[in-house]
Scaffold this motif. Structure first.
Motif, PDB file in Angstrom:
ATOM      1  N   SER A  29       0.852  -1.187   0.000  1.00 34.94           N
ATOM      2  CA  SER A  29       0.000   0.000   0.000  1.00 34.94           C
ATOM      3  C   SER A  29       0.893   1.243   0.000  1.00 34.94           C
ATOM      4  CB  SER A  29      -0.907   0.005   1.231  1.00 34.94           C
ATOM      5  OG  SER A  29      -1.692   1.168   1.265  1.00 34.94           O
ATOM      6  N   VAL A  30       0.630   2.144  -0.923  1.00 31.72           N
ATOM      7  CA  VAL A  30       1.410   3.381  -1.032  1.00 31.72           C
ATOM      8  C   VAL A  30       0.539   4.550  -0.596  1.00 31.72           C
ATOM      9  CG1 VAL A  30       2.692   4.909  -2.570  1.00 31.72           C
ATOM     10  CG2 VAL A  30       2.740   2.439  -2.952  1.00 31.72           C
ATOM     11  N   THR A  31       0.974   5.270   0.435  1.00 30.21           N
ATOM     12  CA  THR A  31       0.242   6.442   0.917  1.00 30.21           C
ATOM     13  C   THR A  31       0.836   7.694   0.295  1.00 30.21           C
ATOM     14  OG1 THR A  31      -0.296   5.371   3.019  1.00 30.21           O
ATOM     15  CG2 THR A  31      -0.432   7.777   2.945  1.00 30.21           C
ATOM     16  N   VAL A  32      -0.007   8.441  -0.398  1.00 32.47           N
ATOM     17  CA  VAL A  32       0.445   9.640  -1.116  1.00 32.47           C
ATOM     18  C   VAL A  32      -0.217  10.877  -0.524  1.00 32.47           C
ATOM     19  CG1 VAL A  32       0.582  10.779  -3.361  1.00 32.47           C
ATOM     20  CG2 VAL A  32       0.719   8.275  -3.222  1.00 32.47           C
ATOM     21  N   PHE A  33       0.597  11.815  -0.052  1.00 31.37           N
ATOM     22  CA  PHE A  33       0.123  13.126   0.371  1.00 31.37           C
ATOM     23  C   PHE A  33       0.249  14.047  -0.840  1.00 31.37           C
ATOM     24  CE2 PHE A  33       0.601  13.403   5.305  1.00 31.37           C
ATOM     25  CZ  PHE A  33      -0.164  12.245   5.426  1.00 31.37           C
ATOM     26  N   ALA A  34      -0.869  14.659  -1.268  1.00 35.79           N
ATOM     27  CA  ALA A  34      -0.825  15.483  -2.480  1.00 35.79           C
ATOM     28  C   ALA A  34      -1.586  16.782  -2.303  1.00 35.79           C
ATOM     29  CB  ALA A  34      -1.408  14.702  -3.660  1.00 35.79           C
ATOM     30  N   ALA A  35      -1.089  17.825  -2.955  1.00 39.81           N
ATOM     31  CA  ALA A  35      -1.725  19.145  -2.928  1.00 39.81           C
ATOM     32  C   ALA A  35      -3.173  19.039  -3.385  1.00 39.81           C
ATOM     33  CB  ALA A  35      -0.964  20.104  -3.837  1.00 39.81           C
ATOM     34  N   ALA A  36      -4.037  19.863  -2.791  1.00 41.15           N
ATOM     35  CA  ALA A  36      -5.472  19.812  -3.083  1.00 41.15           C
ATOM     36  C   ALA A  36      -5.774  19.988  -4.569  1.00 41.15           C
ATOM     37  CB  ALA A  36      -6.190  20.887  -2.273  1.00 41.15           C
ATOM     38  N   SER A  37      -4.980  20.776  -5.259  1.00 38.81           N
ATOM     39  CA  SER A  37      -5.224  21.028  -6.683  1.00 38.81           C
ATOM     40  C   SER A  37      -4.957  19.808  -7.554  1.00 38.81           C
ATOM     41  CB  SER A  37      -4.361  22.200  -7.167  1.00 38.81           C
ATOM     42  OG  SER A  37      -3.002  21.996  -6.840  1.00 38.81           O
ATOM     43  N   LEU A  38      -4.359  18.758  -6.973  1.00 41.08           N
ATOM     44  CA  LEU A  38      -4.054  17.543  -7.728  1.00 41.08           C
ATOM     45  C   LEU A  38      -5.130  16.473  -7.591  1.00 41.08           C
ATOM     46  CD1 LEU A  38      -0.267  17.272  -6.803  1.00 41.08           C
ATOM     47  CD2 LEU A  38      -1.171  17.746  -9.084  1.00 41.08           C
ATOM     48  N   ARG A  39      -6.204  16.782  -6.889  1.00 39.17           N
ATOM     49  CA  ARG A  39      -7.203  15.755  -6.578  1.00 39.17           C
ATOM     50  C   ARG A  39      -7.691  15.000  -7.817  1.00 39.17           C
ATOM     51  NH1 ARG A  39     -10.583  14.508  -2.397  1.00 39.17           N
ATOM     52  NH2 ARG A  39      -9.875  16.332  -1.195  1.00 39.17           N
ATOM     53  N   ALA A  40      -8.144  15.697  -8.827  1.00 39.58           N
ATOM     54  CA  ALA A  40      -8.730  15.033  -9.999  1.00 39.58           C
ATOM     55  C   ALA A  40      -7.716  14.159 -10.750  1.00 39.58           C
ATOM     56  CB  ALA A  40      -9.374  16.051 -10.926  1.00 39.58           C
ATOM     57  N   PRO A  41      -6.568  14.716 -11.179  1.00 33.12           N
ATOM     58  CA  PRO A  41      -5.635  13.866 -11.936  1.00 33.12           C
ATOM     59  C   PRO A  41      -5.011  12.753 -11.108  1.00 33.12           C
ATOM     60  CG  PRO A  41      -4.651  16.004 -11.491  1.00 33.12           C
ATOM     61  CD  PRO A  41      -6.094  16.110 -11.115  1.00 33.12           C
ATOM     62  N   PHE A  42      -4.714  12.999  -9.840  1.00 40.07           N
ATOM     63  CA  PHE A  42      -4.094  11.953  -9.027  1.00 40.07           C
ATOM     64  C   PHE A  42      -5.082  10.832  -8.704  1.00 40.07           C
ATOM     65  CE2 PHE A  42       0.198  12.805  -6.952  1.00 40.07           C
ATOM     66  CZ  PHE A  42       0.689  13.459  -8.077  1.00 40.07           C
ATOM     67  N   THR A  43      -6.353  11.177  -8.548  1.00 41.85           N
ATOM     68  CA  THR A  43      -7.360  10.135  -8.326  1.00 41.85           C
ATOM     69  C   THR A  43      -7.457   9.247  -9.563  1.00 41.85           C
ATOM     70  OG1 THR A  43      -8.620  11.541  -6.801  1.00 41.85           O
ATOM     71  CG2 THR A  43      -9.785   9.692  -7.818  1.00 41.85           C
ATOM     72  N   GLU A  44      -7.476   9.872 -10.724  1.00 44.44           N
ATOM     73  CA  GLU A  44      -7.522   9.111 -11.976  1.00 44.44           C
ATOM     74  C   GLU A  44      -6.272   8.249 -12.140  1.00 44.44           C
ATOM     75  OE1 GLU A  44      -7.607   9.904 -16.838  1.00 44.44           O
ATOM     76  OE2 GLU A  44      -8.189  11.518 -15.452  1.00 44.44           O
ATOM     77  N   LEU A  45      -5.108   8.825 -11.848  1.00 49.08           N
ATOM     78  CA  LEU A  45      -3.860   8.085 -11.996  1.00 49.08           C
ATOM     79  C   LEU A  45      -3.742   6.949 -10.987  1.00 49.08           C
ATOM     80  CD1 LEU A  45      -1.484  11.099 -12.702  1.00 49.08           C
ATOM     81  CD2 LEU A  45      -1.891   9.158 -14.236  1.00 49.08           C
ATOM     82  N   ALA A  46      -4.202   7.179  -9.774  1.00 56.90           N
ATOM     83  CA  ALA A  46      -4.146   6.131  -8.748  1.00 56.90           C
ATOM     84  C   ALA A  46      -5.028   4.949  -9.153  1.00 56.90           C
ATOM     85  CB  ALA A  46      -4.578   6.681  -7.401  1.00 56.90           C
ATOM     86  N   ASP A  47      -6.219   5.240  -9.665  1.00 58.26           N
ATOM     87  CA  ASP A  47      -7.123   4.173 -10.110  1.00 58.26           C
ATOM     88  C   ASP A  47      -6.489   3.371 -11.251  1.00 58.26           C
ATOM     89  OD1 ASP A  47      -9.002   4.923  -8.255  1.00 58.26           O
ATOM     90  OD2 ASP A  47     -10.247   6.044  -9.674  1.00 58.26           O
ATOM     91  N   ALA A  48      -5.884   4.080 -12.201  1.00 61.70           N
ATOM     92  CA  ALA A  48      -5.249   3.414 -13.339  1.00 61.70           C
ATOM     93  C   ALA A  48      -4.041   2.592 -12.887  1.00 61.70           C
ATOM     94  CB  ALA A  48      -4.828   4.446 -14.383  1.00 61.70           C
ATOM     95  N   TYR A  49      -3.288   3.129 -11.935  1.00 60.86           N
ATOM     96  CA  TYR A  49      -2.104   2.426 -11.436  1.00 60.86           C
ATOM     97  C   TYR A  49      -2.503   1.134 -10.718  1.00 60.86           C
ATOM     98  CZ  TYR A  49       2.409   1.622  -9.222  1.00 60.86           C
ATOM     99  OH  TYR A  49       3.596   1.054  -8.832  1.00 60.86           O
ATOM    100  N   GLU A  50      -3.546   1.206  -9.908  1.00 60.10           N
ATOM    101  CA  GLU A  50      -4.028   0.014  -9.207  1.00 60.10           C
ATOM    102  C   GLU A  50      -4.511  -1.044 -10.191  1.00 60.10           C
ATOM    103  OE1 GLU A  50      -5.559   1.957  -4.967  1.00 60.10           O
ATOM    104  OE2 GLU A  50      -6.993   1.550  -6.582  1.00 60.10           O
ATOM    105  N   ALA A  51      -5.166  -0.608 -11.278  1.00 61.63           N
ATOM    106  CA  ALA A  51      -5.653  -1.542 -12.285  1.00 61.63           C
ATOM    107  C   ALA A  51      -4.493  -2.251 -12.988  1.00 61.63           C
ATOM    108  CB  ALA A  51      -6.524  -0.813 -13.309  1.00 61.63           C
ATOM    109  N   ARG A  52      -3.395  -1.527 -13.173  1.00 63.60           N
ATOM    110  CA  ARG A  52      -2.228  -2.103 -13.850  1.00 63.60           C
ATOM    111  C   ARG A  52      -1.350  -2.901 -12.895  1.00 63.60           C
ATOM    112  NH1 ARG A  52       0.545   2.116 -17.987  1.00 63.60           N
ATOM    113  NH2 ARG A  52       2.116   0.496 -17.763  1.00 63.60           N
TER     114      ARG A  52
END
Length: 250
Positions: A29-52
């Motif tokens: 499990s990787v815990t990522v602290f990210a700036a609020a402005s990154l919510r949309a792209p990082f959520t999309e990228l995290a979902d794609a990364y988990e799928a891969r």
């Protein structure tokens, strides 16, 4: 030994191996602290990364960069930090909380967000200084607030906001709820908000870019997985998703 016993044992072995494999995968499990402005792209990228990468979970925590940095300095556990400014990252580096040098992976700039229809008839940054206009900005300790202060100095206009928020998403929330006539947010936030707001470009904002660095934290217990996620963000897939969200190239 009876044939039935052998059969049960033969079935049990693959089941046991399958259970062990599942148990091992769940441990990543990787815990990522990210700036609020990154919510949309990082959520999309995290979902794609988990799928891969089946078996790897990406846990995301979003807030203002300075607040996240403070949490990390106080011992909050995380594996990766993505900031909306270099200042927050420098503090962690000076405290020896990072592995190596941070990697800049995106840029952003401010834009004025107004409610649909632009009730206050805002046309420029100067209009935000009007006492009749309820303007909301970020607190100066967070990246969007520091960028706002730099823009005020560049343009030569001092604002008197009705509130200063701890994150850019809070500023946007004040605008979408109708509590403010205008808010200074990132261009990416205006894009992500869709029809909920209208954006007004500030030409001078192109000279006040916010730089986004990314780093693996020194005390991570998932070093390989954390580094792999950073590589994913800074690679072709990450770049494509970030560009689609309105972020500029590093």
């Amino acid at each position: 030994m009876s044939r039935n016993a052998v059969a049960v044992g033969s079935l049990a072995l693959p089941l046991l191996l399958s259970a062990c494999a599942g148990q091992s995968a769940e441990d990543t499990s990787v815990t990522v602290f990210a700036a609020a402005s990154l919510r949309a792209p990082f959520t999309e990228l995290a979902d794609a990364y988990e799928a891969r990468n089946p078996g790897t979970a990406v846990e995301l925590s979003f807030a203002g960069s300075s607040d996240l940095a403070t949490q990390l300095l106080e011992g909050a556990p995380a594996d990766v930090f993505a900031s909306a400014d270099t200042r927050s990252m420098v503090g962690l580096s000076e405290a020896s909380l990072l592995q190596g040098e941070p990697v800049v992976f995106a840029t952003n700039h401010l834009e004025i967000a107004v409610p649909p229809g632009n009730p206050a008839s805002i046309t420029s940054f100067v209009d935000l200084a009007d006492d009749a206009v309820k303007t909301v900005v970020c607190a100066e300790r967070v990246p969007c607030g520091a960028a706002t202060a730099a823009l005020e100095e560049l343009i030569g206009v001092s604002l008197a906001p009705v509130s200063k928020e701890s994150s850019v998403t809070d500023v946007l929330g004040k605008v979408t709820s109708g509590e403010a006539d205008a808010g200074l947010v990132y261009a990416t936030d205006v894009l992500a908000a869709g029809d909920a707001v209208e954006g007004i470009t500030v030409p001078e904002a192109a000279s006040v870019l916010s730089t986004y660095p990314l780093a693996v934290l020194a005390d991570t217990e998932e070093n390989e997985a954390a580094r792999a996620f950073v590589t994913y963000i800074t690679g072709d897939v990450g770049r494509t998703v970030l560009e689609a969200a309105g972020f500029g190239a590093p």
